[in-house]
Write a protein that holds these residues in place. Structure first.
Motif, PDB file in Angstrom:
ATOM      1  N   TYR A 126       0.722  -1.086  -0.147  1.00  0.00           N
ATOM      2  CA  TYR A 126      -0.087   0.044  -0.008  1.00  0.00           C
ATOM      3  C   TYR A 126       0.877   1.285   0.012  1.00  0.00           C
ATOM      4  O   TYR A 126       0.729   2.220  -0.967  1.00  0.00           O
ATOM      5  N   TYR A 127       1.765   1.337   1.132  1.00  0.00           N
ATOM      6  CA  TYR A 127       2.596   2.561   1.080  1.00  0.00           C
ATOM      7  C   TYR A 127       3.657   2.685  -0.122  1.00  0.00           C
ATOM      8  O   TYR A 127       3.779   3.655  -0.793  1.00  0.00           O
ATOM      9  N   GLU A 128       4.388   1.425  -0.769  1.00  0.00           N
ATOM     10  CA  GLU A 128       5.065   1.570  -1.725  1.00  0.00           C
ATOM     11  C   GLU A 128       4.328   1.928  -3.047  1.00  0.00           C
ATOM     12  O   GLU A 128       5.007   2.844  -3.611  1.00  0.00           O
ATOM     13  N   GLN A 129       3.177   1.545  -3.241  1.00  0.00           N
ATOM     14  CA  GLN A 129       2.351   2.092  -4.209  1.00  0.00           C
ATOM     15  C   GLN A 129       2.450   3.515  -4.534  1.00  0.00           C
ATOM     16  O   GLN A 129       2.110   3.953  -5.413  1.00  0.00           O
ATOM     17  N   ARG A 130       2.477   4.155  -3.413  1.00  0.00           N
ATOM     18  CA  ARG A 130       2.040   5.683  -3.210  1.00  0.00           C
ATOM     19  C   ARG A 130       3.568   6.445  -3.007  1.00  0.00           C
ATOM     20  O   ARG A 130       3.461   7.693  -2.548  1.00  0.00           O
ATOM     21  N   ALA A 131       4.587   5.828  -3.397  1.00  0.00           N
ATOM     22  CA  ALA A 131       5.911   6.507  -2.952  1.00  0.00           C
ATOM     23  C   ALA A 131       6.285   7.556  -4.045  1.00  0.00           C
ATOM     24  O   ALA A 131       7.211   8.345  -3.614  1.00  0.00           O
ATOM     25  N   THR A 132       5.362   7.858  -4.897  1.00  0.00           N
ATOM     26  CA  THR A 132       5.636   8.980  -5.722  1.00  0.00           C
ATOM     27  C   THR A 132       5.016  10.490  -5.171  1.00  0.00           C
ATOM     28  O   THR A 132       5.555  11.397  -5.654  1.00  0.00           O
ATOM     29  N   THR A 134       2.397   8.597   7.545  1.00  0.00           N
ATOM     30  CA  THR A 134       1.548   7.606   7.717  1.00  0.00           C
ATOM     31  C   THR A 134       0.188   7.547   8.319  1.00  0.00           C
ATOM     32  O   THR A 134       0.223   8.747   9.058  1.00  0.00           O
ATOM     33  N   GLU A 135      -0.425   6.580   8.351  1.00  0.00           N
ATOM     34  CA  GLU A 135      -1.604   6.541   9.247  1.00  0.00           C
ATOM     35  C   GLU A 135      -1.266   6.903  10.628  1.00  0.00           C
ATOM     36  O   GLU A 135      -0.252   6.581  11.140  1.00  0.00           O
ATOM     37  N   ALA A 136      -2.098   7.377  11.595  1.00  0.00           N
ATOM     38  CA  ALA A 136      -2.013   7.497  12.862  1.00  0.00           C
ATOM     39  C   ALA A 136      -1.543   6.312  13.576  1.00  0.00           C
ATOM     40  O   ALA A 136      -2.063   5.448  13.427  1.00  0.00           O
ATOM     41  N   THR A 137      -0.395   6.429  14.494  1.00  0.00           N
ATOM     42  CA  THR A 137       0.010   5.155  15.125  1.00  0.00           C
ATOM     43  C   THR A 137       0.323   5.260  16.518  1.00  0.00           C
ATOM     44  O   THR A 137       1.107   6.278  17.157  1.00  0.00           O
ATOM     45  N   PRO A 138      -0.550   4.393  17.393  1.00  0.00           N
ATOM     46  CA  PRO A 138      -0.464   4.562  18.858  1.00  0.00           C
ATOM     47  C   PRO A 138       1.050   4.458  19.368  1.00  0.00           C
ATOM     48  O   PRO A 138       1.990   3.662  18.828  1.00  0.00           O
ATOM     49  N   LYS A 153      10.164  -2.710   6.881  1.00  0.00           N
ATOM     50  CA  LYS A 153      10.052  -3.074   5.649  1.00  0.00           C
ATOM     51  C   LYS A 153       9.216  -2.094   5.095  1.00  0.00           C
ATOM     52  O   LYS A 153       9.497  -2.010   3.612  1.00  0.00           O
ATOM     53  N   ILE A 154       8.450  -1.295   5.271  1.00  0.00           N
ATOM     54  CA  ILE A 154       7.422  -0.307   4.684  1.00  0.00           C
ATOM     55  C   ILE A 154       8.822   0.717   4.152  1.00  0.00           C
ATOM     56  O   ILE A 154       8.634   1.249   3.400  1.00  0.00           O
ATOM     57  N   THR A 155       9.314   1.397   5.163  1.00  0.00           N
ATOM     58  CA  THR A 155      10.240   2.588   4.925  1.00  0.00           C
ATOM     59  C   THR A 155      11.086   2.067   3.961  1.00  0.00           C
ATOM     60  O   THR A 155      11.539   2.879   3.111  1.00  0.00           O
ATOM     61  N   GLU A 156      11.863   0.772   3.893  1.00  0.00           N
ATOM     62  CA  GLU A 156      12.819   0.563   2.960  1.00  0.00           C
ATOM     63  C   GLU A 156      12.227   0.234   1.787  1.00  0.00           C
ATOM     64  O   GLU A 156      12.547   0.551   0.654  1.00  0.00           O
ATOM     65  N   ALA A 157      10.949   0.044   1.599  1.00  0.00           N
ATOM     66  CA  ALA A 157      10.128  -0.209   0.189  1.00  0.00           C
ATOM     67  C   ALA A 157       9.810   1.451  -0.273  1.00  0.00           C
ATOM     68  O   ALA A 157      10.189   1.332  -1.583  1.00  0.00           O
ATOM     69  N   VAL A 158       9.694   2.335   0.380  1.00  0.00           N
ATOM     70  CA  VAL A 158       9.183   3.446  -0.021  1.00  0.00           C
ATOM     71  C   VAL A 158      10.528   4.404  -0.368  1.00  0.00           C
ATOM     72  O   VAL A 158      10.553   4.953  -1.556  1.00  0.00           O
ATOM     73  N   HIS A 159      11.566   4.066   0.335  1.00  0.00           N
ATOM     74  CA  HIS A 159      12.905   4.616   0.063  1.00  0.00           C
ATOM     75  C   HIS A 159      13.402   4.146  -1.347  1.00  0.00           C
ATOM     76  O   HIS A 159      14.125   4.748  -2.144  1.00  0.00           O
ATOM     77  N   VAL A 211      -8.403  11.340   0.844  1.00  0.00           N
ATOM     78  CA  VAL A 211      -9.235  10.147  -0.101  1.00  0.00           C
ATOM     79  C   VAL A 211      -8.628  10.299  -1.350  1.00  0.00           C
ATOM     80  O   VAL A 211      -8.780   8.940  -2.051  1.00  0.00           O
ATOM     81  N   PRO A 212      -8.235  11.403  -2.050  1.00  0.00           N
ATOM     82  CA  PRO A 212      -7.541  11.137  -3.404  1.00  0.00           C
ATOM     83  C   PRO A 212      -6.507  10.072  -3.384  1.00  0.00           C
ATOM     84  O   PRO A 212      -6.303   9.464  -4.529  1.00  0.00           O
ATOM     85  N   PHE A 213      -5.655   9.991  -2.244  1.00  0.00           N
ATOM     86  CA  PHE A 213      -4.726   9.233  -2.265  1.00  0.00           C
ATOM     87  C   PHE A 213      -4.961   7.597  -1.925  1.00  0.00           C
ATOM     88  O   PHE A 213      -4.353   6.743  -2.517  1.00  0.00           O
ATOM     89  N   ILE A 214      -6.238   7.615  -1.486  1.00  0.00           N
ATOM     90  CA  ILE A 214      -6.826   6.117  -1.225  1.00  0.00           C
ATOM     91  C   ILE A 214      -7.142   5.597  -2.540  1.00  0.00           C
ATOM     92  O   ILE A 214      -6.679   4.227  -2.901  1.00  0.00           O
ATOM     93  N   ALA A 215      -7.768   6.251  -3.242  1.00  0.00           N
ATOM     94  CA  ALA A 215      -8.057   5.734  -4.732  1.00  0.00           C
ATOM     95  C   ALA A 215      -7.026   5.982  -5.937  1.00  0.00           C
ATOM     96  O   ALA A 215      -7.416   5.239  -6.817  1.00  0.00           O
ATOM     97  N   ASN A 216      -6.270   6.630  -5.558  1.00  0.00           N
ATOM     98  CA  ASN A 216      -5.371   6.954  -6.653  1.00  0.00           C
ATOM     99  C   ASN A 216      -3.892   6.573  -6.186  1.00  0.00           C
ATOM    100  O   ASN A 216      -3.156   7.822  -5.603  1.00  0.00           O
ATOM    101  N   PRO A 217      -3.160   5.560  -6.261  1.00  0.00           N
ATOM    102  CA  PRO A 217      -1.916   5.468  -5.711  1.00  0.00           C
ATOM    103  C   PRO A 217      -0.740   6.270  -6.475  1.00  0.00           C
ATOM    104  O   PRO A 217       0.193   6.697  -5.928  1.00  0.00           O
ATOM    105  N   ASP A 218      -1.358   6.571  -7.734  1.00  0.00           N
ATOM    106  CA  ASP A 218      -0.513   7.363  -8.676  1.00  0.00           C
ATOM    107  C   ASP A 218      -0.806   8.754  -8.673  1.00  0.00           C
ATOM    108  O   ASP A 218      -0.870   9.390  -9.957  1.00  0.00           O
TER     109      ASP A 218
END
Length: 359
Positions: free
Chosen positions: A43-49, A55-59, A84-90, A317-324
């Motif tokens: 999910y995050y890697e798809q939106r790396a551009t 990120t989502e709020a994290t407790p 793993k997420i930060t590595e994929a985004v980077h 919301v635009p980023f939910i539906a449009n990874p690009d």
């Protein structure tokens, strides 16, 4: 040269390839123990551009949770999952910061260790219902935090910040918006304390300032942002004088030299109508980078940047539906419609299966 959404930018020490920011979006898809799963990496890697992903709020602790299936940032397993997420985004050339969060009263004993009562500045029950593993249930009256417990809350933010840096994040965003703990301390509708943390603007902002100071000491000011929502009524929030309060907060945050201030410019999540507020006046008081958020499209985003109102614009919301989303804005291409029924919880559907433009 006129700046726009596609101009490079720098927020603190974080260099952005464009000024299109992915806003923090709760999606309720973490694995057991609040550990990010492979689906979250995708999910995050798809939106790396995006110029920057928040990120989502994290407790920040087990007591900071308020919804099912949230990722945390306080155990080794959670840190490993986020890494793993930060590595994929980077690897895709993206930048990503972690939004650190304590929900305060917006929780339920069934979501907390040993069925504990949620905590808050004051024992004021919010209107509405909590989203739990058993479905929607009425909120309970929270327990007012004692003053001597607050250093422990600050310490949880510090531990979360260290954990975020260990996980490879480019920085952290302190969540002080949308009716959660730090916002509950700020606004007098939820804070009726009579000690050093209640009453005056200075007192109500004290916990936010202490958290910010402690987080900055760990991460460096150039890697820290703060999110505010001065008039968002979501989670049964109100204040008697939001303009004066948040002008004070914005000006007070200047002492830290933060990377940015991120502001929800109105009411979200069906919280009702927000009252009038001069966001430009507040923005002028803050000396650092400014991320604007709420109902911006491409044209409004470009205008906000060209006018100097914002340094970057956050899209939810635009980023939910449009990874690009970045590529679609560049090409003036149509946007996918978001399926609201899949926003919270579930699997790939409505999460990682939205089509890309090239597809």
């Amino acid at each position: 040269m006129t700046l726009n959404l596609f101009s490079h930018a720098k927020l603190g020490s974080i260099s952005l390839s464009n000024r299109i920011v992915m806003a923090p979006l709760t999606r309720n898809r973490a694995g057991e123990g609040g550990v990010p799963q492979p689906i979250n990496v995708t999910y995050y890697e798809q939106r790396a551009t995006a110029g920057l992903i928040i990120t989502e709020a994290t407790p920040i602790s087990a007591m900071a949770h308020g919804y099912p299936l949230l990722p945390g940032i306080y155990t080794d397993a959670q840190v490993a999952g986020w890494k793993k997420i930060t590595e994929a985004v980077h690897a895709k050339g993206g930048k990503i910061v972690l939004q650190i969060w304590h929900v305060g009263r917006i929780s339920h004993p069934s979501l907390l260790p040993d069925n504990a009562l949620p905590v808050a500045p004051s024992a004021i029950k919010p209107a509405g219902q909590a989203f739990t593993y058993q479905g929607l249930v009425d909120y309970v009256e929270p327990r007012a935090l004692a003053a001597d417990e607050l250093p422990g809350i600050v310490a949880d933010y510090v531990h979360a910040t260290r954990s975020a840096l260990d996980a490879g994040f480019d920085g952290v965003e302190i969540h002080a918006a949308n009716g959660y703990l730090l916002d509950q301390f700020l606004r007098d509708g939820t804070n009726q304390r009579t000690d050093d943390y209640g009453g005056s603007f200075e007192n109500r902002a004290r916990l936010l300032m202490q958290v910010t100071e402690a987080v900055v000491a760990v991460a460096g000011a150039d890697k820290v942002g703060v999110r505010l929502s001065p008039v968002n009524p979501f989670n049964d929030m109100k204040d008697s004088n939001p303009q004066a309060l948040f002008n004070y907060v914005a000006e007070s945050l200047n002492r830290f030299g933060l990377a940015y201030l991120h502001v929800v410019e109105g009411g979200i999540h069906g919280g009702g109508e927000s009252e009038p507020f001069d966001f430009s006046a507040m923005r002028k008081l803050f000396k650092g980078g400014y991320i604007a958020n709420l109902a911006y499209d491409k044209a409004r985003g470009n205008a906000a940047i060209a006018s100097g109102h914002a340094d970057a614009v956050a899209y939810g919301v635009p980023f939910i539906a449009n990874p690009d989303l970045v590529e679609r804005f560049k090409a003036d291409a149509p946007l996918n419609d978001a399926d609201a029924s899949t926003f919270y919880g579930g699997a790939e559907k409505g999460y990682t299966d939205y089509p890309f433009l090239k597809a």
